[in-house]
Scaffold this active site. Structure first.
Site, PDB file in Angstrom:
ATOM      1  N   GLU A 209     -64.121  14.982 -29.446  1.00  0.00           N
ATOM      2  CA  GLU A 209     -63.371  15.830 -30.823  1.00  0.00           C
ATOM      3  C   GLU A 209     -64.001  15.032 -31.838  1.00  0.00           C
ATOM      4  O   GLU A 209     -64.754  14.269 -31.855  1.00  0.00           O
ATOM      5  CB  GLU A 209     -61.683  15.390 -30.875  1.00  0.00           C
ATOM      6  CG  GLU A 209     -61.444  13.996 -30.458  1.00  0.00           C
ATOM      7  CD  GLU A 209     -59.995  13.872 -30.014  1.00  0.00           C
ATOM      8  OE1 GLU A 209     -59.510  14.659 -29.206  1.00  0.00           O
ATOM      9  OE2 GLU A 209     -59.270  12.919 -30.393  1.00  0.00           O
ATOM     10  N   HIS A 247     -54.396  11.822 -33.034  1.00  0.00           N
ATOM     11  CA  HIS A 247     -55.439  10.826 -32.595  1.00  0.00           C
ATOM     12  C   HIS A 247     -55.727  10.212 -33.665  1.00  0.00           C
ATOM     13  O   HIS A 247     -56.298  10.541 -34.471  1.00  0.00           O
ATOM     14  CB  HIS A 247     -56.259  11.496 -31.603  1.00  0.00           C
ATOM     15  CG  HIS A 247     -55.971  11.687 -30.316  1.00  0.00           C
ATOM     16  ND1 HIS A 247     -56.977  12.591 -29.504  1.00  0.00           N
ATOM     17  CD2 HIS A 247     -54.927  11.712 -29.634  1.00  0.00           C
ATOM     18  CE1 HIS A 247     -56.339  12.846 -28.546  1.00  0.00           C
ATOM     19  NE2 HIS A 247     -55.121  12.484 -28.494  1.00  0.00           N
TER      20      HIS A 247
END
Lengths: 289, 380, 380, 289
Positions: A209, A247
């Site tokens: 990501e 995150h």
């Protein structure tokens, strides 16, 4: 020492007497994992689900010849517990907690490397070798044995992927959550030599990501050392700059460092196939295995 | 969390960094009470969580108490980039001989601390990097170590800062490093770090960004977090342990999901279909019906949102709980359209509940199908 | 350097280890001045650099001031294994419930600190190891680290020390570790570490051995070094930066050489030929004629020495300097025989000088030849 | 990175402006060693014998691409200087000083290993590859090129040995002073793999002495991994127990640990030829090469 969790893994659960620790110990035992000891300071001498509990990791190691530990402890106690495990010589330390202070993870990252310890996480679902054993909290029912090795920063994107894989009859050799925090104990690049060497793994999947440089560093390694096909997904292409996407690690710097565009470009240049999303990823896999 | 200038200044003082005195005022009364405490000429600076305050008139000088009160009140009445100025910070106007730059931050690639120094400063470090790349030095420091004298000397030698400043510069570096380490900073920056007319090194302005995950260790800082949070929906969400993420101002879709990865994947697929997400909300694990209801209420309260995409991949989270939450939220949602994708534990029971609701809820099977349904909905 | 008990006790106090009060006396006057300061019953202990003082009567009990003065004077008048008792140490007589052992020392093999603990104590650790090996626990600690709580808990769990002592035991371990680290100890030992009748853990007696090479950091300790040095020749040598090594009491040969390895090799070869070295002196590097003279004087002043073996392998050291030193020392050496082996820089010039001396100097070529000449000399 | 010092070695001298530093820099330059930089804090910008001096090792490394450093600094400053060299990434750090505090050496020993640095010494004469280069203070005139690799705890016993070797026409590939202090940065066992791999080395000589366990650990390694002949000398057979023989490391424990008898027995069991003294050692070598 492989970082894979399998029949030979003799696992310690740190924080076994906590709610989460006990629940997931039960789940892991049910799945066939050899949980040989628990550690909770002050609870030494008791038992949880038939597993003996010790006050210290050192004693648990000596008494049971354990070779891995998984930490079900809150983020604010993670540093202390992981430090103890590393110093006590556990070769594989898997940390689950999300939101460990960054400065503590920086120290642990280097400490583990210096002491020859494989540190996984934090903010990781753990490690599972479907059909063999698991160390972590992943919903194991959606996994199935097979020859795709997966490493993922995200738990949910990994779940979605293995769920779709199952529908197509594709299974996994080992799935590892490297974790979504800013500073992982081990990186994608750290995992690659093991997947490359693993006889059960035919294809490697990297679910990355935005944020950081782990995908770029992995690309560098792949270019030089990996012969197996690698398929990658980079989540967060449309995330705004300078904002964490949940995150702690999934954040593109205001200057653009850590962008999905760059990661995909570098990965493609290293011969990695990149997917648009989880369904696309699984379509690609279906054509490979 | 990024600290406002006055708060960073407070930390600098606490860690004995050399800096001039500063005073804070939030009102005319407080401004008046500063009489006799301020050294003139003084600088009055607006305290807002945004850049460009200088151009907006948010920085002014005062020669005496009267000017201080006049200009201070003036700034307190301003809005800068839509943000009201709730607080001003007043410091001595210092005679500057040289402006420099010093910071400690994280190097994610090497997983180390990096010290960045330039004897050119006063503007953004990226501007310095473009104009004078040779005047910037970066040194990596091992996270568990202290900052060594040789690192500081190296930084001086590389940039040509005169060695007569060695002791003072060492002192500033070590103190700022103390701030960085002890306050769990993501960034500890002094810019400009100045040399004044008396050849003293002084920290004139600073930026401090503290790791949110470390705030349990820093209760005194923690209490300022809500105060400076500009987004009321983010605040509302935090009270329920949700994470609210503003994505793009111009969008009309909100994504509600469990897990950061899933949220990013959803936004990516939606964007690929030419639609725009304006916000997202991460439920975290184990959401109950009651919490789902609150989550939907929060994202829907943004008037720009006309469609909510609910994407749940349940492990521990049960789909029937989600469905019940949606059901009970319906009366609060008004005309907001819902596209829902449920997967995992108790999926069938959840779908049954959703079908029983007398409202426009599109049900999808899988994430891609969900985004397709969302696209159809947009055409309606 | 090994500290005497009273000095170790002083360090324990300085680092806040729990121990009873102690007083020192070197004379009757000092004993008298302790009136009112000593808690009775008290223990009076001779302070000497040797073991076995208990059997020799060097430890006695006193119930009151009169007994203290009588028995104290008595001990001060003693000699224990030929060593005069210059000092006595007086502490409370403690009621002991349990005697334990605790120490930190070096593990040369692993290059780490090792903590050794046993809930059995009061005798030498080697005796405990033989009688109760299962009651000794050893844990390695990384040199750069603090002592961790889990190490201490592990030591307790392994040996079965009751967890009710956890806090007190942690405190003692951490304080003794502080002594070990901060005082650069080779050994920091508490034996016995006792539990008294009130369930308190107390350090009753201790041994501290401090790294000689660290004494530049510990000036307060440094000044005691000469005071406790039992060998006047070693003291004499140290003033010239020589190292004097007593080897075997029964020997008659002294080896003077440059370098520790060379000294050991010389002693080994000499022993192999059935001769016995009583002392050795290491000149170190770059000896001048004047220093050689002093070195020979020092070793010859031991009446047991009738032969000196001079073995010089000169690199920086010049053989002519050595020879001149020998020449000027001759008149001090009396009947002491010399066997000399010179090698290296200016060897020929050195040999010329030695040949010119009107005395019994055997010249050798090589180490083995030197030892052969020495053997011949012994037959004379 | 080999620990050998040769034509490719680009050496820093820390403490170059001191008396010893300057003297031995001259000696090393004369011998052909590429001394590329000196470091003395506060003397940056000057030159010694044409060698540029820097304030910090970091700058010296950057400016000269040095790959080794030798420290001519007093024992009380050794820790600081070696620490700087290790942290600055110098791969080979050679320390000369005798009498470094033991606790400081304990820290440096592990620090060097953790950072992947080869730390030699302290109380070492340095490293010499006769005819190529030297880094240290050894009296190089007595050495000559050949195919015997020597590692020694003692300088004087090594000198005596190479002096006698020269008389028999036997030369050395590389000689390393591992140092006589109690805690060496690198041990005999650390050196063995390099000598085993070195094409110029036919026979390995280990000049050990009483105290510690380095000879025993070397024997263990030799048994498993070394195919070349090894000849050893253990000095100090007749040293009294509990007394240091000058070298801080040359001390037999009161309980007999570190005795010459044990070392010789273990070495013989590992197939090592042991010599009675330096002349005997050289006689053995004469029969081998």
């Amino acid at each position: 020492m492989s970082f894979f969790v399998d029949q030979d893994t003799r696992l310690i659960v740190q924080g076994i007497t906590g709610r989460e620790g006990t629940f997931h110990t039960e789940q892991m035992l049910e799945y066939g994992t050899k949980v040989v000891a628990g550690v909770t300071p002050g609870k030494g001498g008791t038992e949880v689900l038939g597993v003996p509990v010790f006050n210290t990791v050192l004693e648990a190691m000596e008494a049971t010849d354990a070779n891995a530990t998984v930490l079900f402890v809150p983020p604010k106690f993670m540093y202390k517990a992981a430090y103890e495990a590393i110093i006590s010589g556990v070769p594989l330390v898997i940390t689950i907690a999300e939101g460990v202070p960054v400065h503590e993870m920086l120290k642990l990252h280097h400490l583990a490397k210096e002491k020859g310890c494989r540190l996984i996480g934090p903010n990781s679902f753990g490690i599972i070798s479907p059909g063999k054993a698991k160390a972590g909290f992943m919903a194991h029912r959606i996994f199935m044995p097979g020859n795709v090795g997966i490493m993922s920063r995200s738990a949910t994107n990994c779940y979605e992927t293995v769920f779709l894989m199952k529908q197509k009859g594709i299974g996994q050799s080992t799935c590892i959550g490297v974790g979504g925090d800013m500073i992982p104990g081990s990186t994608f690049a750290d995992m690659l030599p093991f997947f490359e060497a693993d006889l059960d793994t035919k294809v490697i999947v990297m679910i990355g990501e935005i944020g950081g440089s782990e995908e770029e560093l992995a690309a560098e390694y792949i270019k030089k050392h990996v012969t197996k096909p690698v398929v990658a997904l980079i989540a967060g292409k449309n995330a705004p700059k300078g904002t964490s996407m949940g995150h702690a690690g999934a954040i593109v710097s205001p200057d653009g460092e850590g962008s999905a565009e760059n990661k995909e470009a570098v990965l493609k240049a290293a011969g990695v196939v990149t997917a648009e999303g989880t369904e696309h990823l699984v379509e690609i896999l279906a054509g490979m295995v | 969390m990024k600290l406002l200038e006055y708060k960073a200044h407070e930390l600098f003082k606490r860690f004995n960094l050399p800096c001039s005195d500063g005073n804070v005022a939030v009102s005319l009364d407080e401004l008046k009470s500063l009489k006799g405490k301020v050294n003139f000429p003084a600088v009055i600076k607006a305290q807002v969580q945004t850049g460009g305050r200088g151009k907006a008139g948010g920085v002014q000088f005062a020669e005496n108490d009267a000017e201080l009160i006049e200009k201070g009140t003036n700034i307190l009445d301003m809005k800068i980039k839509d943000l009201p100025v709730n607080r001003i910070f007043i410091t001595d106007k210092v005679e500057i001989d040289k402006e420099m730059y010093l910071s400690f931050t994280l190097d994610r690639k090497h997983k180390k601390t990096v010290m960045i120094f330039s004897p050119e400063g006063g503007v953004d470090i990226n501007e310095i990097a473009e104009a004078h790349p040779e005047k910037i030095v970066k040194v990596l420091i091992n996270p568990a170590d202290n900052i060594d004298d040789f690192v500081i000397e190296y930084a001086m030698d590389k940039t040509g800062l005169d060695r007569s400043y060695l002791d003072e510069f060492k002192n500033v570096c070590k103190k700022l490093y103390d701030v960085f380490i002890n306050m769990d900073c993501m960034l500890a920056e002094i810019n400009p770090l100045i040399i004044d007319k008396n050849n003293k090194i002084i920290a004139l302005d600073g930026k401090i960004d503290i790791d949110d995950n470390s705030l349990f260790k820093h209760r005194d800082i923690r209490i300022f977090k809500d105060e400076i949070e500009e987004n009321p929906l983010a605040l509302d969400a935090r009270n329920f342990d949700f994470l609210y993420i503003p994505v793009k101002d111009e969008g009309n879709i909100s994504v509600v999901s469990n897990g950061s990865g899933m949220i990013m994947s959803s936004i990516d697929l939606i964007a690929k279909k030419g639609m725009t997400v304006t916000s997202a909300l991460d439920l975290g694990g184990g959401a109950t019906a009651e919490r789902i209801k609150e989550a939907l209420r929060i994202v829907a309260s943004n008037p720009k949102v006309d469609t909510i995409f609910i994407n749940i991949f349940g492990g521990i989270t049960r789909c029937d709980e989600i469905a019940n939450g949606i059901k009970s939220a319906m009366k609060d949602l008004g005309k907001t359209r819902l596209v829902t994708r449920l997967e995992g534990t108790n999926k069938e029971a959840g779908l049954e509940i959703l079908k029983s609701i007398d409202a426009d809820i599109q049900l999808a099977d899988g994430l891609v199908n969900g985004v397709e349904k969302l696209a159809q909905e947009m055409l309606v």
